[in-house]
Design a protein around this motif. Structure first.
Motif, PDB file in Angstrom:
ATOM      1  N   ASN A  80      21.204  36.209  37.207  1.00  0.00           N
ATOM      2  CA  ASN A  80      22.299  35.442  36.619  1.00  0.00           C
ATOM      3  C   ASN A  80      22.533  34.112  37.349  1.00  0.00           C
ATOM      4  OD1 ASN A  80      23.317  36.249  38.970  1.00  0.00           O
ATOM      5  ND2 ASN A  80      25.074  37.365  38.133  1.00  0.00           N
ATOM      6  N   GLY A  81      21.687  33.815  38.296  1.00  0.00           N
ATOM      7  CA  GLY A  81      21.787  32.534  38.988  1.00  0.00           C
ATOM      8  C   GLY A  81      22.982  32.463  39.924  1.00  0.00           C
ATOM      9  N   LYS A  82      23.710  33.552  40.117  1.00  0.00           N
ATOM     10  CA  LYS A  82      24.927  33.505  40.921  1.00  0.00           C
ATOM     11  C   LYS A  82      24.745  34.244  42.231  1.00  0.00           C
ATOM     12  CE  LYS A  82      29.289  32.635  38.887  1.00  0.00           C
ATOM     13  NZ  LYS A  82      30.576  33.130  38.479  1.00  0.00           N
ATOM     14  N   VAL A  83      25.222  33.619  43.281  1.00  0.00           N
ATOM     15  CA  VAL A  83      25.225  34.315  44.557  1.00  0.00           C
ATOM     16  C   VAL A  83      26.638  34.757  44.899  1.00  0.00           C
ATOM     17  CG1 VAL A  83      24.588  34.173  46.967  1.00  0.00           C
ATOM     18  CG2 VAL A  83      23.348  32.839  45.278  1.00  0.00           C
ATOM     19  N   THR A  84      27.571  33.894  44.534  1.00  0.00           N
ATOM     20  CA  THR A  84      28.957  34.222  44.879  1.00  0.00           C
ATOM     21  C   THR A  84      29.833  34.090  43.643  1.00  0.00           C
ATOM     22  OG1 THR A  84      29.569  31.945  45.315  1.00  0.00           O
ATOM     23  CG2 THR A  84      28.693  33.183  47.165  1.00  0.00           C
ATOM     24  N   PHE A  85      30.941  34.789  43.655  1.00  0.00           N
ATOM     25  CA  PHE A  85      31.954  34.555  42.629  1.00  0.00           C
ATOM     26  C   PHE A  85      33.319  34.866  43.201  1.00  0.00           C
ATOM     27  CE2 PHE A  85      30.544  38.904  42.129  1.00  0.00           C
ATOM     28  CZ  PHE A  85      31.712  39.624  41.944  1.00  0.00           C
ATOM     29  N   GLN A  86      34.337  34.416  42.459  1.00  0.00           N
ATOM     30  CA  GLN A  86      35.713  34.570  42.939  1.00  0.00           C
ATOM     31  C   GLN A  86      36.412  35.652  42.123  1.00  0.00           C
ATOM     32  OE1 GLN A  86      37.357  30.634  42.432  1.00  0.00           O
ATOM     33  NE2 GLN A  86      38.629  30.899  44.238  1.00  0.00           N
ATOM     34  N   ILE A  87      37.255  36.445  42.782  1.00  0.00           N
ATOM     35  CA  ILE A  87      38.128  37.280  41.953  1.00  0.00           C
ATOM     36  C   ILE A  87      39.569  36.863  42.196  1.00  0.00           C
ATOM     37  CG2 ILE A  87      36.850  39.368  41.320  1.00  0.00           C
ATOM     38  CD1 ILE A  87      37.603  40.638  43.870  1.00  0.00           C
ATOM     39  N   GLN A  88      40.290  36.747  41.093  1.00  0.00           N
ATOM     40  CA  GLN A  88      41.705  36.356  41.100  1.00  0.00           C
ATOM     41  C   GLN A  88      41.973  35.099  41.912  1.00  0.00           C
ATOM     42  OE1 GLN A  88      44.576  39.352  41.337  1.00  0.00           O
ATOM     43  NE2 GLN A  88      43.632  40.256  39.544  1.00  0.00           N
ATOM     44  N   ASN A  89      40.988  34.204  41.975  1.00  0.00           N
ATOM     45  CA  ASN A  89      41.126  32.981  42.760  1.00  0.00           C
ATOM     46  C   ASN A  89      41.635  33.265  44.169  1.00  0.00           C
ATOM     47  OD1 ASN A  89      40.223  31.428  40.691  1.00  0.00           O
ATOM     48  ND2 ASN A  89      42.281  30.899  39.955  1.00  0.00           N
TER      49      ASN A  89
END
Ligand code: ADP
Ligand code: MG
Length: 617
Positions: free
Chosen positions: A431-440
């Motif tokens: 998915n090309g993603k290494v990181t993501f945010q939850i609830q900012n």
């Protein structure tokens, strides 16, 4: 068994009682200023040396004392202010317990000079540890001067408990303000270590507030006035836009006595509801007049707490009066009972300009591409060791991080190094993603051993804290020059505090083009700091320094780095681009102590595959 109970000698009893009345130099200041007011003084001067630790002196032009009274006033329960218990409910004076001078004389070197209007000569008395050591006649004008020297000289333990001079001075200034605000018609002066800190001529309340808190205060004040059968209220509240995160100017006076009342504070705060952010505090100077029979002040030795007969009615009245005042000055929105508050823009967003929604498309996404090999992947969690400044972190010993702590970086590194030398699965996952945010709020990333969840605010605090501390110690800050200097009005005492921190602040990147009286002008800020947040940052810093706990062994630099890091850090609720998320992770793991925030909270947690496996059993 023999009898074992004995009466304590007076001076011991006095010392014990002193513990209740006199906690610090500021307590002495309060008692002496109040005595001067009770004596009908119109001019009162407070002279201090070393934050009152060496000298607290109060000079007044009040009624003075006769030679006999001058000796008697140091006795326990010696007072001219009440005669019987009934008088307790008809008080018109600040004092009435007759124990302040007895207590002070038990724990300091005291000198009293006093003369009444009619006496030819005045009297001078010296007292040490409750014992009169000398008495003589002196030629002095009408009034009283009491000098309290070497506080706690005979109780070293209490003396050692005193805080740093800036902190003790802060407490004294607070007491001074309280008395000066309660009696605007009386002239007050404060001199500390030879320099004049406050010079307040007798005047009206509004002018007194402005003289103390700075000329800019005038336009912030909204008058409050109301009278009912049980209470009369007068004074001012600060306009809602001047509410601050740090508890600022909050003053209640009841019959000209400063009091603390969480209950009444709540009444005021509730009147401001919806007008200020929940984390901000309203400012107020409120004067209540009630029948002395309807209150009991006698519930606390320092007399700052009081019981009202009719607390609920006062609460309701205060709340509605303030609402009314705010409304009258068209500060509150016009009431519309048919409106659905659900459609209101939350306060936090009301001042922001709308953002155009964006759709993120990963142009490089190719469903047929195979996972790349992991060999050539960079090593983002590798810690840059920079030995040049490492040794500067006193107290941040490595021992701590090598403790058996399952969140510690060492554990993560070991695991990953064993396998591929990288913590990440790879930067080009499907998915090309290494990181993501939850609830900012949290940055989530997969690591070789499982999952890491990073608290974005605490992580950024850690990053900034180490950077600031390094800059302060090495004097190597990067500053961002402002196109136009910005200036702020602070109260004199706050400006004085900033002045004393100027050098260290400049090491963090602030550039002060002018500091004087009530004005602070800034022409440069640490890189990354928004112009709009400068005032808040400085206010917070002053508040933090004021409440500093020096016993904990933190240096001023450390405290400053902590405070600035906290105000400057990316907040919870802020959405971060992928680059920003990665940048934070990289910077965090370049830190010396990435796993804890400056205030010792965990910065991230990890969950191993094993932990997940267990959940699926
Ligand atoms: P209290 O204020 O509760 O009466 P204190 O110990 O503070 O007790 O003072 C004792 C008495 O000394 C007072 O009641 C007052 O009569 C006298 N006194 C204290 N300070 C002054 C002053 N500055 N001028 C005139 N009288 C004073
Ligand atoms: Mg008194």
């Amino acid at each position: 068994m023999p009898d074992i109970i004995q009466l304590l000698p007076d001076h011991v009893a006095n010392q014990i009682a002193a513990g209740e009345v006199v906690q610090r130099p500021a307590s002495v200041v309060k008692e002496l200023l109040e005595n001067a007011i009770d004596a009908g003084a119109t001019e009162v001067t407070l002279v201090l040396k070393d934050a009152g630790k060496t000298l607290v002196q109060v000079i007044d032009n009040g009624i003075g004392m006769s030679a006999t009274d001058a000796r008697l006033c140091f006795e326990r329960h010696a007072t001219s202010k009440i005669k019987s218990a009934e008088d307790l409910f008809n008080l018109h004076t600040k004092g009435f317990r007759g124990e302040a001078l007895a207590s002070i004389a038990a724990i300091a070197h005291v000198e009293l000079k006093t003369k009444t209007d009619t006496a030819e000569m005045g009297v001078k008395i010296a007292i040490e540890g409750s014992e009169v050591t000398s008495q003589e006649m002196v030629v002095i004008p009408k009034g009283t001067t009491i000098s309290v020297k070497n506080l706690f000289y005979n109780i070293p333990a209490r003396r050692n408990f005193l805080k740093s001079n800036p902190v003790e001075t802060r407490h004294i200034i607070d007491e001074f303000h309280r008395v000066a605000l309660a009696h605007p018609q009386v002239g007050f002066e404060m001199i500390h270590n030879g320099s004049n800190v406050f010079s307040l001529p007798g005047t009206k309340l509004r002018q007194r507030i402005v003289n103390i808190f700075g000329s800019k205060t005038n336009e912030k004040l909204v008058p409050v006035a109301e009278e009912t059968d049980i209470v009369k209220v007068n004074g001012f509240v600060l306009k809602p836009e001047f509410a601050r995160k740090s508890r600022g100017e909050q003053f209640f006076f009841v019959n000209d006595r400063f009091i603390k009342s969480p209950y009444l504070h709540h009444a005021v705060a509730s009147a401001f509801e919806g007008l200020i952010k929940t984390e901000n505090h309203p400012g107020y100077f409120l004067y209540l007049e009630v029948d002395p029979h309807a209150i009991d002040i006698n519930i606390h030795p320092t007399k700052t707490e009081i019981k009202f007969e009719d607390e609920h009615a006062i609460y309701a009245m205060l709340r509605s009066t303030i609402k009314h005042s705010l409304g009258q000055f068209s500060i509150a929105p016009v009431l519309d009972f048919n409106r659905d508050a659900g459609f209101d823009t939350p306060y936090e967003y009301s001042k922001k300009s709308p953002k155009v929604p964006t759709i993120e498309v990963d142009k490089n996404f190719n469903p047929f591409q195979k996972e790349p090999k992991q060999g050539n992947i960079s090593f983002p969690f590798k810690r840059e060791k920079s030995p040049a400044w490492e040794s500067l972190y006193v107290g941040l010993e490595d021992e701590e991080s090598s403790n058996d702590n399952s969140f510690s970086l060492e554990n993560i590194e070991m695991e990953s190094e064993e396998v591929t030398g990288s913590l990440f699965e790879g930067q080009h996952q499907e998915n090309g993603k290494v990181t993501f945010q939850i609830q900012n709020k949290y940055i989530v990333s997969s690591i070789k051993s499982g999952l890491i969840v990073i608290h974005q605010n605490l992580a950024h605090q850690r990053i900034l804290y180490e950077e600031l501390l390094k800059n302060i110690t090495l004097h190597q800050a990067v500053s961002q020059q402002l196109l136009f200097p910005i200036s702020f009005q602070f109260s004199k005492s706050k400006v004085a505090m900033l002045q004393s921190l100027k050098e260290q602040l400049e090491d963090t990147g602030f550039v002060f083009s002018e500091i004087k009286e009530e004005l602070v002008e800034i022409s440069g800020v640490p890189s990354g700091v928004l112009e709009s947040s400068v005032e808040e940052i400085l206010q917070q810093l002053i508040a933090d320094i004021e409440t500093e706990v020096p016993e904990a062994g933190y240096s001023q630099n450390d405290l400053m780095a902590k405070s600035l890091a906290k105000s400057m850090a990316i907040k919870t609720g802020v959405s971060l681009s992928m680059e920003a998320q990665e940048h934070i992770i990289h910077q965090l793991f370049a830190c010396k102590e990435p796993s804890v925030s400056p205030n010792n909270r965990p910065v991230f947690v990890t969950m191993g595959i094993n932990d997940f496996d267990k959940k699926f059993m």
